[in-house]
Design a protein around this motif. Structure first.
Motif, PDB file in Angstrom:
ATOM      1  N   UNK A 143       0.820  -1.213   0.000  1.00 21.55           N
ATOM      2  CA  UNK A 143       0.000   0.000   0.000  1.00 21.55           C
ATOM      3  C   UNK A 143       0.850   1.257   0.000  1.00 21.55           C
ATOM      4  N   UNK A 144       2.145   1.116   0.354  1.00 19.16           N
ATOM      5  CA  UNK A 144       2.998   2.300   0.446  1.00 19.16           C
ATOM      6  C   UNK A 144       3.772   2.553  -0.830  1.00 19.16           C
ATOM      7  N   UNK A 145       3.682   1.626  -1.789  1.00 23.07           N
ATOM      8  CA  UNK A 145       4.415   1.801  -3.042  1.00 23.07           C
ATOM      9  C   UNK A 145       3.969   3.096  -3.721  1.00 23.07           C
ATOM     10  N   UNK A 146       4.922   3.777  -4.334  1.00 22.70           N
ATOM     11  CA  UNK A 146       4.588   5.046  -4.971  1.00 22.70           C
ATOM     12  C   UNK A 146       5.159   5.059  -6.371  1.00 22.70           C
ATOM     13  N   UNK A 147       4.391   5.158  -7.432  1.00 19.71           N
ATOM     14  CA  UNK A 147       2.941   5.057  -7.418  1.00 19.71           C
ATOM     15  C   UNK A 147       2.522   3.607  -7.234  1.00 19.71           C
ATOM     16  N   UNK A 148       1.270   3.376  -6.900  1.00 21.57           N
ATOM     17  CA  UNK A 148       0.781   2.005  -6.675  1.00 21.57           C
ATOM     18  C   UNK A 148       0.992   1.172  -7.936  1.00 21.57           C
ATOM     19  N   UNK A 149       1.308  -0.094  -7.732  1.00 21.24           N
ATOM     20  CA  UNK A 149       1.605  -0.933  -8.898  1.00 21.24           C
ATOM     21  C   UNK A 149       0.381  -1.115  -9.781  1.00 21.24           C
TER      22      UNK A 149
END
Lengths: 313, 279
Positions: A143-149
């Protein structure tokens, strides 16, 4: 323009039969000479290449004001009476000067990305117990990936571009801070003293007297900076943005017969085109900046302003 | 491996001496410091040689730009315009693509009595190709600086030289040139610092790092890519470059004081260094 006509055959069905063999781009293998070139230069990839010139101009248009704002903040911080803020301002202007700017670009792109993901990780996944740095890996929760996969391609591209703009702004902000700091000190001290004698507070004399007068002193440095900024834009390529350098390499590389438009290694010509683009851009900027200098010198107590006054009299 | 062994293995890795394989995992701080420092050899090589050769070309171009004959002036102006008006990054790419297109076997040159082959393949290697680009680039920037200085030589100096009977080469050698250098030196110091910074672009712009022999930034980004941690290699690189910049400032400061030695102390130009901002 032949290019316009090329894709227009559909609109004139009566001529389409005859023209299609000569003008349409459906089967490039049958084309020759200028028609081949016209079709070649209007492929989808070439359109993306032309659009990437817009990316460069957009980067310039966005970065310049942001960097100027950073620089203004940095210069104000460096003049501050509050010591830690002053150290921060002076440190900011000093550090970027001794180190190659490209090192900062490479550093900030990863560092900013990790900082953002780290902060999001702390907010989104507070009950995550594993360490974030595991050996050679940087692990944050999904959920913290930037941007979301899961986000679409354009979000990824915009995010990459935004990080690049921010990186450019940090580095060039430091240069601008240096220039503006010098310009603020160059304003004759008598001006400030007069303002204070009239009863203006420090804040008032800063905004009403110092700031309007400092631009003419800052202009030579800022014009120089603008030129350096223009010449730094191809570094976007190293930051992973699909810019003109990326497309020049991509399109210019030799293409075998599998491709629609086979050609030998043409990268030289593509880079020549880029060279001409930059030469035009810097030359135009030079002319415009010269005019602005002339304009801003009007009525100033500088050598150029004095010369203008004498010429008019 | 202890740190001393690491230094022995990798200190000259960038020029092909010592251990061949780069460390692949469990990177220690010692390895990073050693390898990045080893890469610095290339930055110094490019910077020093480009400056040394570029200095003379710059003087010649500055004189050509100041010349009255348009046959000399125009080419000099165009040279300066092209190299100062376009990004060094693009110049590297362009030069590399140009060198790649040269025939691999070289050009046959007929000298009349014997035919020799002019090799060209070495130009695609960074040590020669990138050096040529940096040399031309710094020559253009320095020529602009020197030309500005040439224009601001006090009229009295030249008149005094004339009155003493100096002419031609002697006048240039004894009066014009030293004064030009003295006036240009602070700006030229900036140019030198900027050039050392610009050397980091070489291995990111087309020129391949053969057998992973690269410059300081090449190794720094190698470590940053492998460890995914930019907070160690890049500060190390920054430290090295600040040291290098300080060395350049010291050496150029010594030359500056020698150029100004005939002036009374209060008129001497202090070297105020503002790298990258004035260019």
């Amino acid at each position: 323009m032949p290019i316009q006509i090329l894709h227009d055959t559909a609109r004139h069905p009566r001529h389409a039969g005859r023209d299609a063999t000569i003008l349409s781009c459906t089967d490039p293998k049958t084309l020759e000479g200028l028609h081949w070139l016209a079709c070649y230069l209007t492929t989808g990839k070439h359109m993306a290449f032309y659009a990437s010139f817009g990316t460069v101009l957009l980067l310039l248009a966005v970065t310049a004001p942001v960097a100027l704002a950073f620089g203004f903040g940095g210069a104000m911080a460096a003049r501050s009476h509050f010591a830690p803020l002053r150290w921060f301002g002076q440190g900011y202007t000093a550090i970027v000067r001794g180190v190659p700017d490209i090192a900062f670009f490479l550093f900030f792109v990863i560092a900013l990305d990790q900082a953002i993901e780290y902060l999001r990780h702390k907010v989104r996944c507070p009950d995550w117990d594993q360490p974030i740095r595991q050996g050679s890996d940087f692990v944050v929760c999904q959920a913290a990936k930037m941007p979301l996969s899961t986000s679409p391609q354009w979000v990824h591209e915009t995010y990459g571009f935004a990080i690049a703009v921010f990186t450019f702004a940090i580095v060039f902000g430091a240069f601008a801070a240096n220039v503006l700091y010098g310009a603020m000190r160059a304003v004759p001290h008598g001006q400030i003293e007069t303002a204070e004698a009239y009863g203006m507070s420090q804040r008032q004399s800063f905004w009403r007297v110092l700031v309007p007068q400092m631009w003419i002193f800052a202009l030579p440095g800022l014009s120089n900076l603008w030129m350096i900024l223009i010449k730094a834009t191809p570094l976007l390529f190293l930051l992973g943005v699909e810019d003109i350098v990326y497309w020049a390499r991509e399109l210019g590389g030799s293409k075998t017969d599998i491709f629609e438009y086979p050609h030998p290694d043409w990268r030289l010509y593509y880079f020549l085109a880029l060279l001409v683009f930059y030469l035009v851009l810097t030359r135009l900027s030079e002319i415009v900046l010269k005019r602005i200098t002339h304009r801003l010198s009007r009525g100033q107590a500088t050598a150029l302003g004095e010369a203008q006054r004498k010429a008019a009299a | 491996m202890s740190c001393l062994e690491t230094v022995q293995a990798y200190a000259f890795r960038s020029i092909g001496l010592g251990e061949r394989l780069l460390p692949r995992s469990d990177f220690t701080l010692c390895e990073q410091v050693t390898l990045i420092g080893s890469g610095l050899i290339w930055n110094i090589y490019f910077g020093v040689l480009a400056l040394a050769f570029g200095f003379f070309l710059a003087t010649a171009i500055a004189l050509a730009k100041a010349a009255r004959s348009p046959w000399l002036r125009k080419p000099a102006e165009w040279f300066i315009f092209i190299f100062r008006g376009s990004p060094l990054f693009i110049q590297f790419f362009l030069a590399y693509e140009m060198f790649v297109l040269l025939p691999k076997v070289g050009f046959p040159v007929n000298l009349g009595f014997v035919e020799i082959t002019l090799a060209t393949s070495f130009l695609t290697k960074a040590w020669a190709g990138a050096l040529i680009v940096l040399f031309l680039n710094t020559a253009a920037y320095s020529a602009e600086i020197f030309h500005g200085a040439l224009n601001s030589i006090p009229k009295g100096d030249i008149e005094a030289a004339d009155a003493y009977g100096f002419t031609g080469w002697t006048r240039f050698r004894k009066i014009t040139w030293p004064t030009m250098l003295r006036l240009a030196w602070p700006a030229y110091t900036n140019e030198a610092i900027f050039l050392f910074h610009a050397t980091t672009l070489v291995y990111f712009s087309g020129f391949p790092a053969w057998q992973q022999r690269g410059d300081a930034l090449y190794y720094a980004s190698y470590f940053a890519d492998k460890t995914f941690n930019p907070f160690i290699p890049y500060p190390i690189l920054a430290g090295y470059f600040i040291l290098l910049t300080l060395c350049v400032i010291t050496i150029f400061g010594l030359v500056n004081s020698r150029l100004n030695r005939h002036l009374p102390a209060e008129r001497r130009q202090k070297l105020r260094v503002r790298p990258q901002v004035i260019r």
